[in-house]
Write a protein that holds these residues in place. Sequence first.
Motif, PDB file in Angstrom:
ATOM      1  N   MET A 591       0.832  -1.204   0.000  1.00  0.00           N
ATOM      2  CA  MET A 591       0.000   0.000   0.000  1.00  0.00           C
ATOM      3  C   MET A 591       0.871   1.261   0.000  1.00  0.00           C
ATOM      4  SD  MET A 591      -3.097  -1.108   2.565  1.00  0.00           S
ATOM      5  CE  MET A 591      -4.020   0.411   2.321  1.00  0.00           C
ATOM      6  N   LEU A 592       2.067   1.165   0.603  1.00  0.00           N
ATOM      7  CA  LEU A 592       3.005   2.285   0.551  1.00  0.00           C
ATOM      8  C   LEU A 592       3.516   2.474  -0.879  1.00  0.00           C
ATOM      9  CD1 LEU A 592       4.494   4.404   2.296  1.00  0.00           C
ATOM     10  CD2 LEU A 592       6.336   2.733   2.561  1.00  0.00           C
ATOM     11  N   LEU A 593       3.781   1.349  -1.555  1.00  0.00           N
ATOM     12  CA  LEU A 593       4.198   1.400  -2.953  1.00  0.00           C
ATOM     13  C   LEU A 593       3.112   2.012  -3.831  1.00  0.00           C
ATOM     14  CD1 LEU A 593       6.031  -1.953  -3.811  1.00  0.00           C
ATOM     15  CD2 LEU A 593       6.845   0.337  -4.315  1.00  0.00           C
ATOM     16  N   ASP A 594       1.849   1.556  -3.611  1.00  0.00           N
ATOM     17  CA  ASP A 594       0.736   2.089  -4.403  1.00  0.00           C
ATOM     18  C   ASP A 594       0.583   3.591  -4.164  1.00  0.00           C
ATOM     19  OD1 ASP A 594       0.332  -0.433  -5.322  1.00  0.00           O
ATOM     20  OD2 ASP A 594      -1.474  -0.839  -4.145  1.00  0.00           O
ATOM     21  N   GLY A 595       0.725   4.000  -2.892  1.00  0.00           N
ATOM     22  CA  GLY A 595       0.642   5.422  -2.582  1.00  0.00           C
ATOM     23  C   GLY A 595       1.760   6.193  -3.254  1.00  0.00           C
ATOM     24  N   MET A 596       2.961   5.622  -3.241  1.00  0.00           N
ATOM     25  CA  MET A 596       4.107   6.263  -3.893  1.00  0.00           C
ATOM     26  C   MET A 596       3.856   6.425  -5.387  1.00  0.00           C
ATOM     27  SD  MET A 596       7.968   4.752  -4.268  1.00  0.00           S
ATOM     28  CE  MET A 596       7.461   3.634  -5.584  1.00  0.00           C
ATOM     29  N   GLU A 663       6.236  15.867   9.342  1.00  0.00           N
ATOM     30  CA  GLU A 663       5.205  16.816   8.908  1.00  0.00           C
ATOM     31  C   GLU A 663       5.545  17.340   7.503  1.00  0.00           C
ATOM     32  OE1 GLU A 663       3.146  20.991  10.420  1.00  0.00           O
ATOM     33  OE2 GLU A 663       4.469  19.855  11.755  1.00  0.00           O
ATOM     34  N   GLY A 664       4.549  17.321   6.660  1.00  0.00           N
ATOM     35  CA  GLY A 664       4.739  17.784   5.283  1.00  0.00           C
ATOM     36  C   GLY A 664       5.077  16.665   4.322  1.00  0.00           C
ATOM     37  N   SER A 665       5.231  15.450   4.834  1.00  0.00           N
ATOM     38  CA  SER A 665       5.529  14.313   3.958  1.00  0.00           C
ATOM     39  C   SER A 665       4.354  14.043   3.026  1.00  0.00           C
ATOM     40  CB  SER A 665       5.824  13.062   4.788  1.00  0.00           C
ATOM     41  OG  SER A 665       5.895  11.924   3.958  1.00  0.00           O
ATOM     42  N   ASN A 671      -4.039   8.355   1.282  1.00  0.00           N
ATOM     43  CA  ASN A 671      -4.734   7.418   2.186  1.00  0.00           C
ATOM     44  C   ASN A 671      -4.031   6.068   2.251  1.00  0.00           C
ATOM     45  OD1 ASN A 671      -6.711   9.285   2.881  1.00  0.00           O
ATOM     46  ND2 ASN A 671      -8.053   8.697   1.163  1.00  0.00           N
ATOM     47  N   SER A 672      -3.655   5.512   1.091  1.00  0.00           N
ATOM     48  CA  SER A 672      -3.022   4.184   1.073  1.00  0.00           C
ATOM     49  C   SER A 672      -1.703   4.193   1.832  1.00  0.00           C
ATOM     50  CB  SER A 672      -2.769   3.739  -0.373  1.00  0.00           C
ATOM     51  OG  SER A 672      -3.970   3.497  -1.046  1.00  0.00           O
ATOM     52  N   SER A 673      -0.854   5.169   1.537  1.00  0.00           N
ATOM     53  CA  SER A 673       0.448   5.196   2.184  1.00  0.00           C
ATOM     54  C   SER A 673       0.342   5.509   3.673  1.00  0.00           C
ATOM     55  CB  SER A 673       1.365   6.201   1.482  1.00  0.00           C
ATOM     56  OG  SER A 673       0.786   7.486   1.490  1.00  0.00           O
ATOM     57  N   LYS A 674      -0.669   6.292   4.075  1.00  0.00           N
ATOM     58  CA  LYS A 674      -0.841   6.601   5.498  1.00  0.00           C
ATOM     59  C   LYS A 674      -1.197   5.340   6.288  1.00  0.00           C
ATOM     60  CE  LYS A 674      -3.058   9.937   8.604  1.00  0.00           C
ATOM     61  NZ  LYS A 674      -3.297   8.948   9.658  1.00  0.00           N
ATOM     62  N   VAL A 675      -2.125   4.517   5.728  1.00  0.00           N
ATOM     63  CA  VAL A 675      -2.482   3.242   6.376  1.00  0.00           C
ATOM     64  C   VAL A 675      -1.246   2.348   6.479  1.00  0.00           C
ATOM     65  CG1 VAL A 675      -3.818   1.116   6.121  1.00  0.00           C
ATOM     66  CG2 VAL A 675      -4.891   3.324   5.655  1.00  0.00           C
ATOM     67  N   ALA A 676      -0.450   2.316   5.402  1.00  0.00           N
ATOM     68  CA  ALA A 676       0.743   1.467   5.384  1.00  0.00           C
ATOM     69  C   ALA A 676       1.746   1.908   6.446  1.00  0.00           C
ATOM     70  CB  ALA A 676       1.380   1.513   4.006  1.00  0.00           C
ATOM     71  N   LEU A 677       1.960   3.211   6.587  1.00  0.00           N
ATOM     72  CA  LEU A 677       2.910   3.706   7.580  1.00  0.00           C
ATOM     73  C   LEU A 677       2.454   3.375   8.994  1.00  0.00           C
ATOM     74  CD1 LEU A 677       3.814   7.188   6.014  1.00  0.00           C
ATOM     75  CD2 LEU A 677       5.267   5.147   6.116  1.00  0.00           C
TER      76      LEU A 677
END
Length: 953
Positions: A591-596, A663-665, A671-677
Amino acid sequence: MAESGSASVITLGGKGAILTSSSVYSVSNSLAHVRLDSSALDRLSSSPPNQNPPPVTNYQILFHQSLTPEESRASLIVLLNKLLSVQSGSGVRTVLPVHISETLNSGGPKIGSEPVEVSEDERALLEKLSLPCALCGVCAVLDYKSTALSTIIDAVAALSCEASGADVAAFNSIDSGDGFTAKEEIAVAGDLKVLLNGSKLVGKVKTEEVLETPKINGKLREVVKLVHSSTRIELNSGVRVGISGTAKALGANVMALVSAVKNVGESSLFRAKMSLSKVVGDELRSLFEKDGLTGDSLRSVYKLVLVAHLEEDNVKFVHEANVLLGLVLKIVAWEAVIAFAVLEGGELLGEKVNGGDAGGDKKSEKKKKKVVLGKGTGVIVQLIKHRLQSKGLGVLEKWVEDLFSFLDPNDPDFDGLLTKVKEIVESNESRRLPKLPKGTRDFAKEQMAIRGKAFSIITEVFKRHGATALDTPVFELRETLTGKYGEDSKLIYDLADQGGELCSLRYDLTVPFARYVAMNGLTSLKRHQIAKVYRRDNPSKGRFREFYQCDFDIAGQYERMGPDFEVIKILTELLDELAIGDYEIKLNHRMLLDGMLEICGVPPEKFRTICSSIDKLDKQTFEQIKKEMVEEKGLTVETADKIGTFVKERGSPLVLLSKLKQEGSKFLENNSSKVALDDLEILFQALEKSKCVDNVVFDLSLARGLDYYTGVIYEAVFKGETQIKSLSLPEDWLAEVTTLKIKYFLCAYLTSTIALDNGNVMPVPVLRLCQLSLTLTVYISKIKPMFPGLRLSSVPNLYSFLGKKDVVGSIAAGGRYDNLIGMFGTKQVPAVGVSLGIERVFTIMEQLQKERNQTIRATETQVLVALLGDKLPQAAELVSDLWNAKVKAEFMVHKKVMKLIDRARESKIPWMVIVGERELNEGIVKLKNIDTTVEETVPRSKFVEELQRRLNQ
């Protein structure tokens, strides 16, 4: 060819007639006569009616001044064949081919010494054909001689191996089954095994030069076939107007032949000198030294060939190549003479060869140990002995001279020798032994011991975590497997349609597990499975088409990231307990990859295919991946560059996570990358508390190409000393870059994997992999100007040249797949798992065993019951008592006690129970400790109890 008296007759010009290199060689050495087909002469003599004869002038047919009579005659027969192939009305009269055929059949050494009357058309044609016919004629001689050399060299090498006692065990492992061994190299190794089958003389002396024989002789075979093919075409092609390039076409193959022949000569010379060291007398050595055959003399002739080639003097080039070939044939003949002298010379010539006594004491002759030759070499030796004995030669010099004659292609018996060698290697039963399919391997007893130990450790770890065992069919319905592996689906092995269901061999164990869970309506299962899987991949070192996977999977609803943590913890336990050395677990989140990718502007429908490209970053540079994403998958350069900035992020899990959550990342805005983190934060904290986070690396370039992953993904990579060792290069090694070896290294070993674009050095991951003591920047700046356009390459080949060990690569991988089970049923059951690539772990374990000089016991046998004599019942009684007491034991019955002790030592069995006639009569047995050699006598009735006590100490 038809026989006419003692010489054969070769007919030229007939319908469907083909000129062969063998025919050219026979005529060029006056072993055959030429006959002109009447139909060809009739065609030339036919001319338009009322046409006046053309004016003629005297013309002398001459070829290059450097050609020998043999080469000139070869050129002349090719010229004759070309003239007979011209069309009627071309202006060629019958008198010209008749004159040439008479010159050839006269057998005189001088060619073209007498002029012939020719017309202007004939003169023009002769001048046009002179150069290509000379080239083709000499190439035909080269073809015939090199073919003979490639046939005889293996038999001669086999004789030398016996004469010098060379260790040839490595010939058995030439074909590794990985698909990357040259076909002819494998064939030569097979022929050598056939020739040496049953020999008791080999196996004592191990030398690298002897072990290179299959590769060197195999290359000769390969090149000889190229020369033969191109020469055959040029010999039989008609006179073509406006078509050139013959010199370049033939020259390219001849150059390859020259290099192969030179290598064969050096290899043969080395073996000859090895065998010569076994000769006691001085006479043979003096004869050999008198001929002046040395590495320097061979290289001097080789240089003449290279000079002629560089000067583009094409006829002189093929002439010098023929001289080199003749020299190598002489070296091979000497190799055969010396090897035969060592093996049988004492019997024929006594002390003149190996210190024997031709008329010596008959008692000592009887005591002489019988020499057991190979089945193939034995036939060849008998053939040579029969020839020498039939001629009654008893003088060494005459004996050597006759053997040289026997190995000369002009000798009437030479063809018989070639035929006999071919019969041996083609008819021997050893040739019909089965072989493994490429990409598979057999596990010998020592390897099975290592594998058993590994499986035991792995199974114990899996059971420790409460997993149950599962087994699934080795093949599945094709529809079960398709659509689950992305671009790797092409690697699935499809089974032939037998008129029923369409099936395929399983690609992994995860999809069958998902199918099992869905088919049985399960909502939770923790299982382990060790089984073989199959992939239609290109085999290479450490990469097979059939291999084991060791899988652990957890399916069902659990606390957030709980199963993910346990699976990664299991992976660290496995790698720690297998004790293979340093490793790291690269980890990322789908999900982090998809967000990226979304942040970078990649369309959602291209997420999976772009992930497949990113997944190759461990093997290719980003520039290569970028080119693929832009040119093949349709991304813009800007989008690809954005991806490049993200995939370079790599580091300690908690440190890099903190950076990405600042902050600011941009990741926090998706949404996808936030869930992954958030998932990764829970996971990394759990791993930290379990004291295994130090083995984990957070790596944004990790993508895992399989389509079914939905969450955390990970891959374990071995990075210990078995995989990579630092190079220790001398500071001035670049000064040697002009040497032939370094040039060969650059041209032959460097191709296109580590790319250099616009002068840029390869990226940091590859630099870290190389660990060169000399900076690669300096290396490239010195090397690249010498070879414009050269692209430096493949790390494994670079390692191989510089003496490095093979790269093992990924050894385990896995991830979360929440939607896979739902593909087979109505319920979505989340799951996560890991798969250990046990074949690569075996490779590492085997290498570590060798480096540590650790002995491997193929069995766990504790006791060998050794019965002196031939009474099986007594042995059966004793060993059965041990088996009934659960003692691991074997038995052996033999009349010689040392045979029994040797068996125990070879099998590394620690204890022996020795029973002979005295022990049977007195009701006792001897207990022998193999390590200490201490023997004790104990009552027969208590020997099991005494052994158990000693084994438990």
